[in-house]
Design an enzyme around this catalytic site. Structure first.
Site, PDB file in Angstrom:
ATOM      1  N   ASN A  11      80.395  22.160 -77.056  1.00  0.00           N
ATOM      2  CA  ASN A  11      81.779  21.704 -76.991  1.00  0.00           C
ATOM      3  C   ASN A  11      81.790  20.248 -77.447  1.00  0.00           C
ATOM      4  O   ASN A  11      81.350  19.371 -76.718  1.00  0.00           O
ATOM      5  CB  ASN A  11      82.274  21.849 -75.543  1.00  0.00           C
ATOM      6  CG  ASN A  11      83.612  21.182 -75.299  1.00  0.00           C
ATOM      7  OD1 ASN A  11      84.313  20.816 -76.242  1.00  0.00           O
ATOM      8  ND2 ASN A  11      83.969  21.022 -74.043  1.00  0.00           N
ATOM      9  N   LYS A  13      84.249  18.380 -77.846  1.00  0.00           N
ATOM     10  CA  LYS A  13      85.365  17.618 -77.269  1.00  0.00           C
ATOM     11  C   LYS A  13      86.059  16.830 -78.388  1.00  0.00           C
ATOM     12  O   LYS A  13      86.146  17.324 -79.502  1.00  0.00           O
ATOM     13  CB  LYS A  13      84.871  16.724 -76.123  1.00  0.00           C
ATOM     14  CG  LYS A  13      84.036  17.529 -75.115  1.00  0.00           C
ATOM     15  CD  LYS A  13      83.728  16.801 -73.851  1.00  0.00           C
ATOM     16  CE  LYS A  13      82.951  17.726 -72.923  1.00  0.00           C
ATOM     17  NZ  LYS A  13      82.650  17.136 -71.631  1.00  0.00           N
ATOM     18  N   HIS A  99      89.035  24.111 -69.321  1.00  0.00           N
ATOM     19  CA  HIS A  99      87.996  23.090 -69.136  1.00  0.00           C
ATOM     20  C   HIS A  99      88.515  22.060 -68.131  1.00  0.00           C
ATOM     21  O   HIS A  99      89.708  21.755 -68.113  1.00  0.00           O
ATOM     22  CB  HIS A  99      87.664  22.421 -70.479  1.00  0.00           C
ATOM     23  CG  HIS A  99      86.463  21.533 -70.378  1.00  0.00           C
ATOM     24  ND1 HIS A  99      86.540  20.262 -69.852  1.00  0.00           N
ATOM     25  CD2 HIS A  99      85.160  21.739 -70.688  1.00  0.00           C
ATOM     26  CE1 HIS A  99      85.324  19.730 -69.857  1.00  0.00           C
ATOM     27  NE2 HIS A  99      84.472  20.607 -70.363  1.00  0.00           N
ATOM     28  N   GLU A 101      88.439  18.988 -68.083  1.00  0.00           N
ATOM     29  CA  GLU A 101      89.143  17.849 -68.687  1.00  0.00           C
ATOM     30  C   GLU A 101      90.591  18.223 -69.018  1.00  0.00           C
ATOM     31  O   GLU A 101      91.487  17.384 -68.952  1.00  0.00           O
ATOM     32  CB  GLU A 101      88.373  17.359 -69.926  1.00  0.00           C
ATOM     33  CG  GLU A 101      87.136  16.575 -69.502  1.00  0.00           C
ATOM     34  CD  GLU A 101      85.979  16.618 -70.478  1.00  0.00           C
ATOM     35  OE1 GLU A 101      86.181  16.969 -71.651  1.00  0.00           O
ATOM     36  OE2 GLU A 101      84.846  16.303 -70.044  1.00  0.00           O
ATOM     37  N   GLU A 169      81.134  24.917 -64.403  1.00  0.00           N
ATOM     38  CA  GLU A 169      80.853  23.516 -64.707  1.00  0.00           C
ATOM     39  C   GLU A 169      81.275  22.639 -63.537  1.00  0.00           C
ATOM     40  O   GLU A 169      82.461  22.303 -63.411  1.00  0.00           O
ATOM     41  CB  GLU A 169      81.624  23.084 -65.952  1.00  0.00           C
ATOM     42  CG  GLU A 169      81.281  23.877 -67.198  1.00  0.00           C
ATOM     43  CD  GLU A 169      81.613  23.091 -68.457  1.00  0.00           C
ATOM     44  OE1 GLU A 169      80.696  22.778 -69.220  1.00  0.00           O
ATOM     45  OE2 GLU A 169      82.796  22.764 -68.652  1.00  0.00           O
ATOM     46  N   GLY A 175      78.906  15.125 -68.133  1.00  0.00           N
ATOM     47  CA  GLY A 175      78.761  13.813 -68.765  1.00  0.00           C
ATOM     48  C   GLY A 175      78.118  12.761 -67.880  1.00  0.00           C
ATOM     49  O   GLY A 175      78.126  11.578 -68.208  1.00  0.00           O
ATOM     50  N   SER A 215      75.863  18.373 -68.121  1.00  0.00           N
ATOM     51  CA  SER A 215      74.624  17.616 -68.372  1.00  0.00           C
ATOM     52  C   SER A 215      73.425  18.490 -68.746  1.00  0.00           C
ATOM     53  O   SER A 215      72.292  18.190 -68.356  1.00  0.00           O
ATOM     54  CB  SER A 215      74.283  16.722 -67.178  1.00  0.00           C
ATOM     55  OG  SER A 215      75.278  15.739 -67.012  1.00  0.00           O
ATOM     56  N   GLY A 236      78.175  19.765 -73.694  1.00  0.00           N
ATOM     57  CA  GLY A 236      79.043  18.750 -74.284  1.00  0.00           C
ATOM     58  C   GLY A 236      78.239  17.787 -75.143  1.00  0.00           C
ATOM     59  O   GLY A 236      77.877  18.078 -76.287  1.00  0.00           O
TER      60      GLY A 236
HETATM   61  P1  PGA Z   1      78.222  17.545 -70.890  1.00  0.00           P
HETATM   62  O1  PGA Z   1      79.624  18.322 -70.924  1.00  0.00           O
HETATM   63  O2  PGA Z   1      77.178  18.497 -71.415  1.00  0.00           O
HETATM   64  O3  PGA Z   1      78.405  16.354 -71.763  1.00  0.00           O
HETATM   65  O4  PGA Z   1      77.957  17.194 -69.461  1.00  0.00           O
HETATM   66  C1  PGA Z   1      79.701  19.665 -70.588  1.00  0.00           C
HETATM   67  C2  PGA Z   1      81.097  20.170 -70.745  1.00  0.00           C
HETATM   68  O5  PGA Z   1      82.058  19.458 -70.407  1.00  0.00           O
HETATM   69  O6  PGA Z   1      81.311  21.303 -71.221  1.00  0.00           O
END
Ligand code: PGA
Length: 253
Positions: A11, A13, A99, A101, A169, A175, A215, A236
């Site tokens: 992803n 983003k 998601h 976010e 998640e 992140g 992560s 991500g």
């Molecule tokens: P990340 O994000 O791997 O940067 O932690 C994962 C995600 O939001 O799908």
């Protein structure tokens, strides 16, 4: 041993430009030149603007493209939104919905997420429905309560193992470099499987893939992907560079 074929999904983003095509080209090359093919599907979800330009690079390759969100309607007066049909038309095969976010930044409710997943089915896309608890909810011991409620309300009645994947998640792991313990991942994924059994019946629930996200990196992918009921990853930050993403895919070689 699970019969579910894992999926490693990236992803991006809100990252990437036309020039980022070099990363998808590099990924396709890594996949094509690998002596042993990874035993997983590979998906990349770049910003919607890049799906169409990237399509030529994945044609004939073992990499699918997807969107990161879609509107519930086919078309209309919804400034700034994009429909599942538009994503499909651009070359997407999957779309991420719900998601954290989106849920946090745009106040998306599970009901809206279900409508988006239904839109994905309507367009012939596979929906990746995201669920996960915040740090505060985890502290209160409410992880399973939150995740179960999100699954209950975010999965449309039409959801099945072919048109839907779940991505667990934990919001606090996204992140941050933090990941849940092996025990916690196993517990939540088993809980999700049980919730799916209630919802879909045993046979369909056993077929539905449940990804872990938050992560995931090359250094922890093999551990995280090795747990029972973890059927791949939603990645991500570590999906932006082909080499890093490949390091995660390699967990399946
Ligand atoms: P990340 O994000 O791997 O940067 O932690 C994962 C995600 O939001 O799908």
């Amino acid at each position: 041993m699970s019969k579910r074929r894992p999926l490693v999904a990236g992803n991006w983003k809100m990252n990437g430009q036309l020039s980022s095509a070099k990363e998808i080209k590099a990924l396709v090359k890594l996949l094509a030149s690998a002596k042993t093919k990874p035993k997983c599907d590979v998906l990349l979800c770049p910003p919607a603007t890049l799906i169409s330009p990237f399509k030529a690079h994945v044609t004939g390759a073992r990499v699918a493209l997807g969107g990161q969100d879609c509107h519930a309607e086919i078309e209309g007066a919804h400034t700034g939104d994009i429909s599942a049909e538009m994503l499909k038309n651009a070359g997407a095969r999957y779309v991420i919905v719900g998601h954290s976010e989106r849920r946090a930044d745009h106040g998306e409710t599970s009901k809206q997420v279900a409508a988006k997943a239904r839109a994905a089915y309507r367009a012939g896309l596979i929906a990746i429905i995201c669920v996960g608890e915040t740090a505060a909810e985890r502290k209160q011991g409410a992880t399973m309560k939150i995740v179960n409620a999100q699954i209950k309300a975010s999965l449309p009645a039409e959801a099945n193992a072919k048109n839907t994947l779940i991505a667990y998640e934990p919001v606090w792991a996204i992140g941050t470099g933090l990941t849940p313990s092996a025990d916690d991942v196993a517990k939540v994924h088993l809980g999700i499987r049980k919730q799916l059994q209630k919802r879909l019946g045993d046979s369909e629930a056993q077929k539905m893939r449940v990804l872990y996200g938050g992560s995931v990196k090359a250094t922890n992918a093999k551990d995280l992907m090795g747990f029972a009921n973890v059927d791949g990853a939603l990645v991500g930050g570590a999906s932006l560079k082909a080499k890093d993403f490949w390091g995660i895919i390699e967990a399946y070689i």
